[in-house]
Write a protein that holds these residues in place. Structure first.
Motif, short mmCIF file in Angstrom:
data_model
loop_
_atom_site.label_atom_id
_atom_site.label_comp_id
_atom_site.label_asym_id
_atom_site.label_seq_id
_atom_site.Cartn_x
_atom_site.Cartn_y
_atom_site.Cartn_z
N ILE A 16 0.85 -1.20 0.00
CA ILE A 16 0.00 0.00 0.00
C ILE A 16 0.88 1.25 0.00
O ILE A 16 0.62 2.22 -0.70
N ALA A 17 1.97 1.20 0.79
CA ALA A 17 2.88 2.35 0.82
C ALA A 17 3.42 2.64 -0.59
O ALA A 17 3.54 3.80 -0.99
N SER A 18 3.69 1.57 -1.34
CA SER A 18 4.23 1.78 -2.68
C SER A 18 3.18 2.41 -3.60
O SER A 18 3.50 3.19 -4.49
N LEU A 19 1.91 2.09 -3.36
CA LEU A 19 0.84 2.75 -4.14
C LEU A 19 0.74 4.22 -3.76
O LEU A 19 0.64 5.10 -4.61
N LEU A 20 0.77 4.48 -2.44
CA LEU A 20 0.64 5.88 -1.97
C LEU A 20 1.74 6.76 -2.54
O LEU A 20 1.56 7.96 -2.73
N ALA A 21 2.90 6.14 -2.79
CA ALA A 21 4.07 6.91 -3.25
C ALA A 21 4.13 7.07 -4.77
O ALA A 21 5.05 7.70 -5.28
N LEU A 22 3.16 6.51 -5.49
CA LEU A 22 3.23 6.54 -6.96
C LEU A 22 3.32 7.96 -7.49
O LEU A 22 2.65 8.86 -6.98
N GLU A 23 4.13 8.13 -8.51
CA GLU A 23 4.19 9.47 -9.12
C GLU A 23 2.86 9.77 -9.79
O GLU A 23 2.29 10.85 -9.64
N ASP A 24 2.36 8.78 -10.50
CA ASP A 24 1.05 8.97 -11.16
C ASP A 24 0.04 8.04 -10.48
O ASP A 24 0.04 6.83 -10.70
N PHE A 25 -0.80 8.65 -9.64
CA PHE A 25 -1.76 7.86 -8.86
C PHE A 25 -3.07 7.69 -9.64
O PHE A 25 -3.97 7.01 -9.18
N SER A 26 -3.18 8.31 -10.82
CA SER A 26 -4.50 8.37 -11.48
C SER A 26 -5.12 6.99 -11.76
O SER A 26 -6.34 6.86 -11.66
N PRO A 27 -4.34 5.93 -12.04
CA PRO A 27 -5.01 4.62 -12.23
C PRO A 27 -5.73 4.16 -10.96
O PRO A 27 -6.79 3.54 -11.03
N VAL A 28 -5.16 4.49 -9.78
CA VAL A 28 -5.81 4.07 -8.53
C VAL A 28 -7.07 4.91 -8.30
O VAL A 28 -8.12 4.38 -7.91
N TYR A 29 -6.98 6.22 -8.56
CA TYR A 29 -8.18 7.06 -8.44
C TYR A 29 -9.30 6.54 -9.35
O TYR A 29 -10.45 6.46 -8.96
N ARG A 30 -8.92 6.20 -10.58
CA ARG A 30 -9.94 5.72 -11.54
C ARG A 30 -10.60 4.45 -11.03
O ARG A 30 -11.81 4.28 -11.08
N GLU A 31 -9.77 3.54 -10.48
CA GLU A 31 -10.31 2.27 -9.98
C GLU A 31 -11.20 2.53 -8.75
O GLU A 31 -12.26 1.93 -8.60
N ALA A 32 -10.78 3.46 -7.88
CA ALA A 32 -11.58 3.78 -6.69
C ALA A 32 -12.93 4.36 -7.10
O ALA A 32 -13.97 4.03 -6.53
N ASP A 33 -12.92 5.18 -8.12
CA ASP A 33 -14.17 5.79 -8.57
C ASP A 33 -15.07 4.73 -9.22
O ASP A 33 -16.29 4.74 -9.04
N ARG A 34 -14.46 3.78 -9.92
CA ARG A 34 -15.24 2.70 -10.54
C ARG A 34 -15.89 1.83 -9.46
O ARG A 34 -17.08 1.51 -9.52
N VAL A 35 -15.09 1.50 -8.43
CA VAL A 35 -15.60 0.65 -7.35
C VAL A 35 -16.70 1.40 -6.57
O VAL A 35 -17.73 0.84 -6.22
N ARG A 36 -16.45 2.70 -6.35
CA ARG A 36 -17.47 3.52 -5.68
C ARG A 36 -18.79 3.47 -6.44
O ARG A 36 -19.85 3.23 -5.88
N LYS A 37 -18.71 3.65 -7.75
CA LYS A 37 -19.94 3.67 -8.57
C LYS A 37 -20.64 2.31 -8.53
O LYS A 37 -21.85 2.23 -8.37
N GLU A 38 -19.84 1.26 -8.65
CA GLU A 38 -20.42 -0.09 -8.69
C GLU A 38 -21.05 -0.47 -7.35
O GLU A 38 -22.11 -1.08 -7.31
N HIS A 39 -20.42 -0.09 -6.25
CA HIS A 39 -20.88 -0.59 -4.94
C HIS A 39 -21.80 0.37 -4.20
O HIS A 39 -22.72 -0.08 -3.51
#
Ligand code: SAM
Length: 345
Positions: A16-39
């Protein structure tokens, strides 16, 4: 980064720390928004929070309510004042009332239980339902939690604050992480919708610690999680320490959405405050430094309805809050949420 890679990194604090440190976090934001919409869909739940007492026996060194802060005028609202405020909020359309206070022994379970019963006797306009009641009054014994649940409390919010036991001890001269997490497990067992959460940007907190925080939320598992930036309060021992980073906080919320797809995740007040310099030009209290504040997984807004005469004294951290106009504030929030393409409830 593809989805498989994102999910494989969610398994450990280091990942998780390695995700938080990503230079480009946009793929994680996109996935979070997709999961938010679905659930949890496009609904944004509005909660009215009444901060009914700032009396506290604890010494949490980041918090302005801590008992050592002798500059703070202390108050406790009366049962009548709380219920009147709750009734106004329910009439304005709020379906959840959050009752929050410092941790104090002057509040008996019978008194708080009576307040909860009064609020549960209200009816949400246009429905036959009573409002939901969330309690956030700190650590109590099992008997008290059971009693309050029987009186009608539906949910309990008790942030674990940090999952690092040593950091926890340094921040809390009284109390242990073990006891805090024990309370969360008790609340869960008693049938509460249980909420926890933590601060981002605490001194000496590493990205791995935030990883552990997120895994702790998932292990309970929480139905709600309040993740907000630490804001330094000059009247506490952490005066002058840097505030938490809003971007890192949003990243943590996005990962919480992936770990807890069905959870209710608020856009915390602290995040809104740090997210823009001038507080709420439009009166909503919501930051506008991101294009859409609902695009990183959050689906809840908690709005203070605490009467003006008390609001300033509930000073966890320094902030200027606009005057409370319960109905107008709610309308402003609904307008803002709708403008972002979401459905206020
Ligand atoms: N007494 C209850 C408890 O302990 O859960 C609820 C009240 S407490 C003031 C509410 C929350 O305020 C805490 O859980 C903590 O996360 C947050 N808080 C306190 N001081 C803060 C600070 N300096 N910056 C950001 N959040 C803070």
């Amino acid at each position: 980064m593809d989805r498989t890679e994102i999910y494989s990194r969610l398994k450990s604090a280091e990942g998780i720390a390695s995700l938080l440190a990503l230079e480009d976090f946009s793929p994680v934001y996109r996935e979070a928004d997709r999961v938010r919409k679905e659930h949890v869909g496009d609904t944004v739940h509005l909660r009215a929070i009444i901060e009914f007492s700032n009396i506290c026996k604890r010494q949490c060194i980041y918090c302005g309510l801590n008992r050592e802060n002798k500059d703070l005028p202390r108050f406790r609202m009366s049962r009548e004042e709380i219920v009147k405020t709750a009734a106004e909020a329910v009439a304005a359309g709020y379906r959840t009332i959050v009752l929050q206070s410092g941790e104090e022994d002057g509040i008996s379970k019978e008194w708080l239980g009576a307040v909860i019963e009064d609020i549960k006797s209200l009816t949400v306009p246009g429905t036959e339902a009573a409002p939901a009641v969330t309690v956030s009054c700190g650590e109590k014994d099992e008997e008290t939690y059971r009693y309050l649940h029987e009186r009608g409390a539906d949910r309990y919010l008790l942030k674990h604050e940090t999952a690092d036991p040593e950091l926890y001890n340094r921040l809390h001269p009284c109390g242990t992480l073990e006891s805090r997490v024990g309370c969360l497990r008790t609340l869960k067992r008693l049938g509460y919708e249980t909420g926890s959460g933590f601060m981002v940007g605490l001194p000496e907190q590493s990205l791995e610690t935030i990883g552990s925080d997120l895994l702790l939320l998932a292990s309970i598992p929480c139905k709600m999680a309040g993740i907000g930036p630490f804001i330094s309060n000059p009247k506490t021992p952490l005066a002058g320490k840097p505030n938490g980073d809003p971007e890192l906080t949003r990243r943590a919320v996005a990962i919480a959405r992936l770990l807890l797809p069905d959870a209710n995740l608020p856009l915390t007040t602290a995040l809104s405050i740090l997210s823009h310099e001038e507080l709420s030009k439009d009166g909503t209290g919501i930051g506008h430094d991101v294009e859409n504040p609902f695009e990183f997984g959050a689906n809840v807004i908690m709005k203070k309805v605490t009467p003006d005469e008390y609001k300033a004294a509930y000073e966890i951290y320094p902030a200027q809050f606009a005057e409370t106009h319960i109905l107008q504030d709610r309308k402003d929030l609904e307008r803002m949420i709708t403008a972002y393409g979401r459905r206020p409830l």
